[in-house]
Design an enzyme around this catalytic site. Structure first.
Site, short mmCIF file in Angstrom:
data_model
loop_
_atom_site.label_atom_id
_atom_site.label_comp_id
_atom_site.label_asym_id
_atom_site.label_seq_id
_atom_site.Cartn_x
_atom_site.Cartn_y
_atom_site.Cartn_z
N GLU A 283 -6.42 13.01 30.31
CA GLU A 283 -5.60 14.16 31.32
C GLU A 283 -5.41 15.21 30.37
OE1 GLU A 283 -2.32 12.63 33.32
OE2 GLU A 283 -3.35 10.79 33.76
N LYS B 56 -2.98 17.55 28.49
CA LYS B 56 -1.41 17.57 28.16
C LYS B 56 -0.88 18.63 28.34
CE LYS B 56 1.59 15.88 24.55
NZ LYS B 56 2.69 17.00 24.92
N ARG C 259 9.30 17.68 31.41
CA ARG C 259 9.18 16.43 32.15
C ARG C 259 10.15 16.50 33.27
NH1 ARG C 259 7.00 11.55 29.85
NH2 ARG C 259 6.66 9.93 31.62
P1 AMP Z 1 5.44 14.78 23.18
O1 AMP Z 1 6.29 15.50 24.07
O2 AMP Z 1 4.42 15.44 22.51
O3 AMP Z 1 5.98 13.52 22.60
O4 AMP Z 1 4.33 14.48 24.30
C1 AMP Z 1 4.28 13.51 25.17
C2 AMP Z 1 5.11 14.21 26.50
O5 AMP Z 1 3.84 14.92 27.05
C3 AMP Z 1 5.09 13.05 27.61
O6 AMP Z 1 6.60 12.78 27.64
C4 AMP Z 1 5.24 14.17 28.90
O7 AMP Z 1 6.40 14.66 29.22
C5 AMP Z 1 4.25 15.31 28.54
N1 AMP Z 1 2.93 15.22 29.21
C6 AMP Z 1 2.52 16.42 29.20
N2 AMP Z 1 1.09 16.06 29.90
C7 AMP Z 1 1.24 14.76 30.42
C8 AMP Z 1 0.26 13.97 31.06
N3 AMP Z 1 -1.09 14.48 31.67
N4 AMP Z 1 0.55 12.77 31.29
C9 AMP Z 1 1.60 12.18 30.84
N5 AMP Z 1 2.47 12.87 30.26
C10 AMP Z 1 2.33 14.35 29.84
#
Ligand code: AMP
Length: 559
Positions: A244, A246, A251
């Site tokens: 998917e 990102k 969130r």
């Molecule tokens: P990070 O904040 O860099 O640790 O990345 C993980 C976070 O990306 C997750 O906890 C979500 O808040 C966010 N996120 C963004 N796109 C997605 C997606 N397609 N599926 C799940 N989480 C996502």
């Protein structure tokens, strides 16, 4: 329960740095606590008075505490200030001031832990005229009945600075051991409820498994591990995976109970009022009698339509006034990617492919309002790689890779999800010290010592001072100073120790080994990218991640 019993436990916990001993002390103690007091006692052990995610704030500054100590002791503000300068900790000041109290107060009643909770909780509800006096009265009422030790811990609790080395991990194991449950059971219940007070009550009644999902009650978010390459995603997640885009937003967990829509951040804070636009989008474009959806909200530029970094919309999260105006100025889109509960059914144990199918069936997409994340399901590494590059070209920061059979596991890095980015992953670090600048920057905190976590400990990874601006757009020294100054615990010259609460995202060019910092690592050319007020302490970068990026970068350099 007598507050003195709790104080004895605080002291014992303070005296040992051994994790197992702390767990033993807590488990033994919890077993003896009366059922109706258990919840409050667990909060007090955690150094809090409300459960995690509760919006209420105690809001008691060091200044105000100096006043309260002055009123309660009659020792004079000068003496209190002097002691504070010497000891650097108002808890220790209180201990000193009230030490002689032990014998002197025949008339005083013994301090009760329920009363301590009650009065501190009342602080959070106070507003309007006369607030300061009422706050001081609530605290002096407690101090009037306290001996030195009790005063120390009351003050530390009010200032949210208990520091007895009790992390949520230790509480969790203490509850498990105390009530003969497995750590796994306690952890599962805590991920769903987010409230260790509740979890302890349930554990003591042998009802841990009854914690269910309830619409309107947030659960922890499922988390993702870092992947180094598409190959690693396939290796860890299966022959066929889902990719998917990102989204670089924040969130949001969206709950609809048939009547009301509620929105929660990853820290389980209710932000429904801050985002009436999202509430409206959900009403319009998602069908169902009730649901819990997982999503990322992302801001975009009103004119160009381009997505904006988290920092720009983050101001909306804490906003209390002019909400409509803010929504117009900083519009957001909701990108949905999961469903945890639908029409009365808990879907956490359903597989991702099934959950995604349900999600696709209930959402009517509308650009710049509600969309689903893009997806590619494939067993072809080449196709996956091409898709990853295409997503980067579209301006996203990377992809999420997901195991098609994975269940929704709240609050954990269980390996069902991975994130893959093109650049070195920035670190989410916590500020533990800060320094005042010089010359025209003298009033501002301009340099920050940041730390990562390792188990329950925080370890320094260096100092960062670039990335913050003097004026104009973006993150300014003024803003950083506004956020950090109330958290100063001790100050020596220009250097201040900061209560570890503020998380910043830090970019860098390289990770290096370093004997200078307690983590053993340092960052080359670190730069503050943004404040991450939405992330909880439990999600800051840990040593393992730093080591992984270090190895990854070495591999890359060799290529
Ligand atoms: P990070 O904040 O860099 O640790 O990345 C993980 C976070 O990306 C997750 O906890 C979500 O808040 C966010 N996120 C963004 N796109 C997605 C997606 N397609 N599926 C799940 N989480 C996502």
């Amino acid at each position: 329960m007598k507050y003195s019993s709790l104080v004895e436990i605080y002291d014992r916990l303070n005296e040992t740095s051994k994790r197992l001993e702390k767990i033993e002390i807590i488990s033994e103690f919890l077993r003896k606590v009366k059922k109706d007091e258990l919840k409050g006692v667990v909060y007090l052990l955690e150094g809090r008075i409300f459960p995690e995610g509760d919006k209420r704030k105690i809001g008691f500054s060091n200044r105000l505490m100096i006043k309260a100590l002055n009123v309660a002791s009659g020792d004079g503000a000068d003496k209190i200030e002097n002691l504070f300068r010497k000891k650097g900790d108002l808890g220790l000041v209180a201990e000193e001031v009230f030490k002689k109290r032990k014998q002197a107060t025949l008339s005083a009643r013994e301090l009760d832990s329920g009363k301590v909770l009650e009065n501190i909780r009342k602080l959070a509800g106070l507003e309007g005229k006369g607030t300061v006096d009422r706050k001081i009265r609530l605290i002096t009422e407690l101090l009037a009945n306290a001996n030195g030790k009790e005063a120390k811990y009351v003050v530390k609790t009010v200032l949210e600075n208990l520091r007895i080395g009790v992390s949520s991990g230790i509480i969790k194991e203490g509850i498990a051991k105390g009530f003969e449950a497995s750590v796994d059971e306690v952890e599962k219940a805590a991920d769903l409820s987010g409230d260790y007070g509740d979890v302890a009550e349930l554990a003591s009644a042998k009802k841990l498994s009854s914690v269910g999902m309830k619409v309107g009650k947030p659960v922890k978010c499922m988390l993702a591990l870092l992947a180094e390459s598409i190959d690693e995603c396939f290796e860890s997640l299966g022959e066929k995976i889902q990719l998917e885009n990102k989204i670089d937003g924040f969130r949001l967990q969206c709950h609809f109970d048939g009547d009301k829509i509620k929105l929660f951040t990853r820290r389980m804070e209710d932000v429904s009022e801050q985002f009436p636009d999202i509430v409206e989008f959900l009403k319009r474009h998602v069908k169902g009698d009730n649901y819990i959806l997982d999503a990322e909200a992302v801001g975009y530029d009103n004119k160009s339509g381009k997505y904006l970094p988290f920092q720009t919309v983050s101001q909306r999260i804490k906003r209390k006034y002019n909400i409509k105006e803010m929504a117009g100025k900083f519009p957001v889109e909701l990108d949905l990617f999961d469903v945890l509960y639908y029409n009365g059914k808990n879907l956490m144990d359903a597989e991702l492919s099934e959950r995604r199918k349900i999600l696709e069936g209930i959402v009517k997409e509308k650009k710049k309002e509600i969309v689903l994340t893009k997806k590619l399901v494939t067993d072809d590494k080449k196709k996956a790689d091409e898709w990853f590059k295409k997503i980067l070209k579209l301006g996203f920061e990377g992809v999420m890779a997901k195991n098609l059979e994975s269940k929704y596991r709240p609050g954990r890095y269980v390996g069902g999800w991975m994130k893959l980015k093109s650049t070195l992953e920035p670190l989410d670090l916590i500020i533990v010290k800060a320094e005042f600048g010089e010359g025209k920057r003298a009033g501002w905190l301009t340099s920050y010592t940041v730390a990562c976590k390792s188990g329950d400990r925080l370890l320094d990874v260096g100092k960062v001072s670039t990335g913050v601006k003097e004026k104009t757009e973006g993150l300014t020294y003024k803003e950083m100073t506004r956020v950090l100054k109330p958290l100063i615990e001790k100050q020596k010259g220009k250097e201040a120790e900061i209560k570890p609460k503020v998380i910043i995202e830090v970019g860098y060019e390289e990770i290096q080994k370093s004997p200078t910092y307690s983590s053993g690592w340092a960052l080359r050319f670190p730069k503050v990218l943004q404040l991450r007020a939405d992330k909880p302490l439990s999600e800051i970068s840990d040593l393992k991640l730093i080591k992984k990026i270090y190895n990854y970068q070495r591999g890359k350099n060799k290529q």
